[in-house]
Design a protein around this motif. Sequence first.
Motif, PDB file in Angstrom:
ATOM      1  N   LEU A  79       0.815  -1.225   0.000  1.00 58.23           N
ATOM      2  CA  LEU A  79       0.000   0.000   0.000  1.00 58.23           C
ATOM      3  C   LEU A  79       0.848   1.275   0.000  1.00 58.23           C
ATOM      4  O   LEU A  79       0.437   2.294  -0.558  1.00 58.23           O
ATOM      5  N   ASP A  80       2.046   1.203   0.587  1.00 62.30           N
ATOM      6  CA  ASP A  80       2.896   2.405   0.620  1.00 62.30           C
ATOM      7  C   ASP A  80       3.278   2.862  -0.789  1.00 62.30           C
ATOM      8  O   ASP A  80       3.437   4.065  -1.038  1.00 62.30           O
ATOM      9  N   ASP A  81       3.427   1.918  -1.700  1.00 58.06           N
ATOM     10  CA  ASP A  81       3.781   2.288  -3.085  1.00 58.06           C
ATOM     11  C   ASP A  81       2.659   3.109  -3.725  1.00 58.06           C
ATOM     12  O   ASP A  81       2.903   4.071  -4.454  1.00 58.06           O
ATOM     13  N   TYR A  82       1.414   2.708  -3.441  1.00 56.25           N
ATOM     14  CA  TYR A  82       0.276   3.423  -4.050  1.00 56.25           C
ATOM     15  C   TYR A  82       0.085   4.788  -3.367  1.00 56.25           C
ATOM     16  O   TYR A  82      -0.254   5.772  -4.004  1.00 56.25           O
ATOM     17  N   ARG A  83       0.354   4.786  -2.051  1.00 61.23           N
ATOM     18  CA  ARG A  83       0.250   6.043  -1.296  1.00 61.23           C
ATOM     19  C   ARG A  83       1.250   7.058  -1.867  1.00 61.23           C
ATOM     20  O   ARG A  83       0.925   8.238  -2.030  1.00 61.23           O
ATOM     21  N   ALA A  84       2.451   6.585  -2.157  1.00 59.77           N
ATOM     22  CA  ALA A  84       3.491   7.489  -2.686  1.00 59.77           C
ATOM     23  C   ALA A  84       3.051   8.060  -4.037  1.00 59.77           C
ATOM     24  O   ALA A  84       3.310   9.230  -4.354  1.00 59.77           O
ATOM     25  N   ALA A  85       2.361   7.246  -4.833  1.00 61.30           N
ATOM     26  CA  ALA A  85       1.908   7.725  -6.156  1.00 61.30           C
ATOM     27  C   ALA A  85       0.828   8.801  -5.985  1.00 61.30           C
ATOM     28  O   ALA A  85       0.846   9.826  -6.688  1.00 61.30           O
ATOM     29  N   ILE A  86      -0.076   8.611  -5.031  1.00 57.40           N
ATOM     30  CA  ILE A  86      -1.108   9.631  -4.775  1.00 57.40           C
ATOM     31  C   ILE A  86      -0.424  10.929  -4.331  1.00 57.40           C
ATOM     32  O   ILE A  86      -0.774  12.026  -4.775  1.00 57.40           O
ATOM     33  N   HIS A  87       0.578  10.782  -3.493  1.00 59.76           N
ATOM     34  CA  HIS A  87       1.302  11.948  -2.976  1.00 59.76           C
ATOM     35  C   HIS A  87       1.925  12.729  -4.148  1.00 59.76           C
ATOM     36  O   HIS A  87       1.858  13.945  -4.210  1.00 59.76           O
ATOM     37  N   ARG A  88       2.487  11.983  -5.073  1.00 54.09           N
ATOM     38  CA  ARG A  88       3.141  12.629  -6.226  1.00 54.09           C
ATOM     39  C   ARG A  88       2.103  13.358  -7.088  1.00 54.09           C
ATOM     40  O   ARG A  88       2.333  14.481  -7.546  1.00 54.09           O
ATOM     41  N   LEU A  89       0.957  12.731  -7.295  1.00 58.88           N
ATOM     42  CA  LEU A  89      -0.086  13.359  -8.116  1.00 58.88           C
ATOM     43  C   LEU A  89      -0.629  14.606  -7.419  1.00 58.88           C
ATOM     44  O   LEU A  89      -0.949  15.607  -8.058  1.00 58.88           O
ATOM     45  N   ARG A  90      -0.700  14.550  -6.089  1.00 61.29           N
ATOM     46  CA  ARG A  90      -1.145  15.743  -5.338  1.00 61.29           C
ATOM     47  C   ARG A  90      -0.147  16.869  -5.539  1.00 61.29           C
ATOM     48  O   ARG A  90      -0.518  18.016  -5.747  1.00 61.29           O
ATOM     49  N   GLY A  91       1.127  16.504  -5.491  1.00 60.64           N
ATOM     50  CA  GLY A  91       2.189  17.497  -5.679  1.00 60.64           C
ATOM     51  C   GLY A  91       2.086  18.164  -7.049  1.00 60.64           C
ATOM     52  O   GLY A  91       2.395  19.343  -7.209  1.00 60.64           O
ATOM     53  N   LEU A  92       1.627  17.413  -8.033  1.00 58.03           N
ATOM     54  CA  LEU A  92       1.488  17.964  -9.391  1.00 58.03           C
ATOM     55  C   LEU A  92       0.217  18.805  -9.520  1.00 58.03           C
ATOM     56  O   LEU A  92       0.003  19.474 -10.531  1.00 58.03           O
ATOM     57  N   GLY A  93      -0.640  18.721  -8.518  1.00 60.22           N
ATOM     58  CA  GLY A  93      -1.900  19.494  -8.550  1.00 60.22           C
ATOM     59  C   GLY A  93      -2.908  18.962  -9.551  1.00 60.22           C
ATOM     60  O   GLY A  93      -3.743  19.714 -10.064  1.00 60.22           O
ATOM     61  N   VAL A  94      -2.854  17.645  -9.855  1.00 62.84           N
ATOM     62  CA  VAL A  94      -3.766  17.117 -10.870  1.00 62.84           C
ATOM     63  C   VAL A  94      -4.868  16.235 -10.276  1.00 62.84           C
ATOM     64  O   VAL A  94      -5.628  15.619 -11.005  1.00 62.84           O
ATOM     65  N   ILE A  95      -4.924  16.139  -8.937  1.00 63.30           N
ATOM     66  CA  ILE A  95      -6.043  15.393  -8.339  1.00 63.30           C
ATOM     67  C   ILE A  95      -6.737  16.274  -7.308  1.00 63.30           C
ATOM     68  O   ILE A  95      -6.135  17.199  -6.760  1.00 63.30           O
ATOM     69  N   TYR A  96      -7.991  15.989  -7.083  1.00 66.60           N
ATOM     70  CA  TYR A  96      -8.727  16.753  -6.065  1.00 66.60           C
ATOM     71  C   TYR A  96      -9.627  15.813  -5.267  1.00 66.60           C
ATOM     72  O   TYR A  96     -10.061  14.774  -5.782  1.00 66.60           O
ATOM     73  N   PRO A  97      -9.878  16.176  -3.992  1.00 68.00           N
ATOM     74  CA  PRO A  97     -10.751  15.315  -3.187  1.00 68.00           C
ATOM     75  C   PRO A  97     -12.209  15.502  -3.607  1.00 68.00           C
ATOM     76  O   PRO A  97     -12.641  16.629  -3.861  1.00 68.00           O
ATOM     77  N   CYS A  98     -12.918  14.393  -3.706  1.00 68.69           N
ATOM     78  CA  CYS A  98     -14.325  14.448  -4.136  1.00 68.69           C
ATOM     79  C   CYS A  98     -15.183  13.838  -3.018  1.00 68.69           C
ATOM     80  O   CYS A  98     -14.937  12.712  -2.586  1.00 68.69           O
ATOM     81  N   PHE A  99     -16.141  14.616  -2.578  1.00 68.91           N
ATOM     82  CA  PHE A  99     -16.957  14.208  -1.423  1.00 68.91           C
ATOM     83  C   PHE A  99     -18.323  13.691  -1.861  1.00 68.91           C
ATOM     84  O   PHE A  99     -19.185  13.423  -1.036  1.00 68.91           O
ATOM     85  N   CYS A 100     -18.521  13.585  -3.154  1.00 68.22           N
ATOM     86  CA  CYS A 100     -19.846  13.210  -3.663  1.00 68.22           C
ATOM     87  C   CYS A 100     -20.185  11.758  -3.340  1.00 68.22           C
ATOM     88  O   CYS A 100     -19.308  10.907  -3.230  1.00 68.22           O
ATOM     89  N   THR A 101     -21.471  11.506  -3.251  1.00 66.98           N
ATOM     90  CA  THR A 101     -21.956  10.134  -3.173  1.00 66.98           C
ATOM     91  C   THR A 101     -22.626   9.852  -4.519  1.00 66.98           C
ATOM     92  O   THR A 101     -22.893  10.773  -5.296  1.00 66.98           O
ATOM     93  N   ARG A 102     -22.915   8.565  -4.761  1.00 69.28           N
ATOM     94  CA  ARG A 102     -23.598   8.230  -6.009  1.00 69.28           C
ATOM     95  C   ARG A 102     -24.892   9.031  -6.137  1.00 69.28           C
ATOM     96  O   ARG A 102     -25.236   9.539  -7.185  1.00 69.28           O
ATOM     97  N   LYS A 103     -25.596   9.129  -4.984  1.00 66.79           N
ATOM     98  CA  LYS A 103     -26.888   9.833  -4.991  1.00 66.79           C
ATOM     99  C   LYS A 103     -26.711  11.306  -5.316  1.00 66.79           C
ATOM    100  O   LYS A 103     -27.475  11.879  -6.084  1.00 66.79           O
ATOM    101  N   SER A 104     -25.686  11.942  -4.694  1.00 64.63           N
ATOM    102  CA  SER A 104     -25.542  13.385  -4.934  1.00 64.63           C
ATOM    103  C   SER A 104     -25.159  13.645  -6.392  1.00 64.63           C
ATOM    104  O   SER A 104     -25.581  14.644  -6.982  1.00 64.63           O
ATOM    105  N   ILE A 105     -24.409  12.735  -6.990  1.00 65.70           N
ATOM    106  CA  ILE A 105     -24.060  12.907  -8.413  1.00 65.70           C
ATOM    107  C   ILE A 105     -25.329  12.767  -9.264  1.00 65.70           C
ATOM    108  O   ILE A 105     -25.599  13.589 -10.142  1.00 65.70           O
ATOM    109  N   GLN A 106     -26.130  11.763  -8.920  1.00 70.32           N
ATOM    110  CA  GLN A 106     -27.373  11.522  -9.674  1.00 70.32           C
ATOM    111  C   GLN A 106     -28.306  12.738  -9.590  1.00 70.32           C
ATOM    112  O   GLN A 106     -28.855  13.195 -10.586  1.00 70.32           O
TER     113      GLN A 106
END
Length: 304
Positions: A79-106
């Motif tokens: 899991l640490d390998d995947y965590r490091a990849a998320i960290h890198r993508l955050r550093g690039l500013g290309v991901i954002y946290p999404c709080f939506c549920t399926r219902k709220s999207i619908q």
Amino acid sequence: MLCRTRFAPSPTGLLHVGNAYSALLCEQWAKQHDAELLLRIEDIDHTRCKPQFIDSMIEDLQWLGLKWPEPVRVQSRHLDDYRAAIHRLRGLGVIYPCFCTRKSIQREMEHIALAPHAEDGSSLYPGICRDLSSGEQARRMERYPFAWRLDIQKALLKTNSPLHWRDDDGGMHSADIDHDVVIGRKDISFSYHLSVVVDDAIQGISHIIRGQDLEPSTGIHRLLQVLLGLPEPTYIHHKLLKTTEGERLAKRNSATTLSSLRQIGLCPEKLGAFLLNLPEPIWPFEQESDSTQDSEILRLLGNS
Ligand code: GLU
């Protein structure tokens, strides 16, 4: 350069003859190209994968005659390998946290006159959380569960040139991605897309051989590889083995599992030769059938 491929099943059930077909194609390709074949257990989705299926998968693949170097990479141990990849993508500013549920999207989609839809008719994410301020993101991240979504527009801007993936014949396919894909899920922290590109790079996979059902994901994988600075593999998407009615084989259909074929006395070498020589990838047996033709072919594939 050493070519390396992998067979990467998910332990969500017993392996069926369609999985065997895919595994045998990987093995055949490896033999023809003097390449190494690795086994990887893709159990990142703990909501669907069960540890007991890992043992049965290994037993089935060994019965089929496959060999692979040890240790086998099991995603849940990295899991640490995947965590490091998320960290890198955050550093690039290309991901954002999404709080939506399926219902709220619908709900949101019902208010949009021309809501975006994927080719399969499912609704695409309309970007509800894309432009939250960083203060609002931080406030919500402390309180609510969230997924990580790739901001496709921002991500594509980082790639400089149009994105393609390459197949085995040298063909270039454009990597079309039309919405903000989830790469870290609320429940399992990392998505299949993220873990698979990280693993393929760490394991030095040069050729990815997998079913055509995964072809629509290849553009996303290519984008993640470019963003994370990972090497570009070559892709081969094979046809799926289907029933005579044109349906995909499923792990829940017990008649096609390798363990049940083993129990009725099928010989693994004969089964392998039969699958690899099919003119079209169709599993010609009906479920629960006792037709003479079926019995005759099964007798030919049997041990005796
Ligand atoms: N784990 C995936 C599956 O069982 C295969 C992923 C891949 O080959 O990229 O369908």
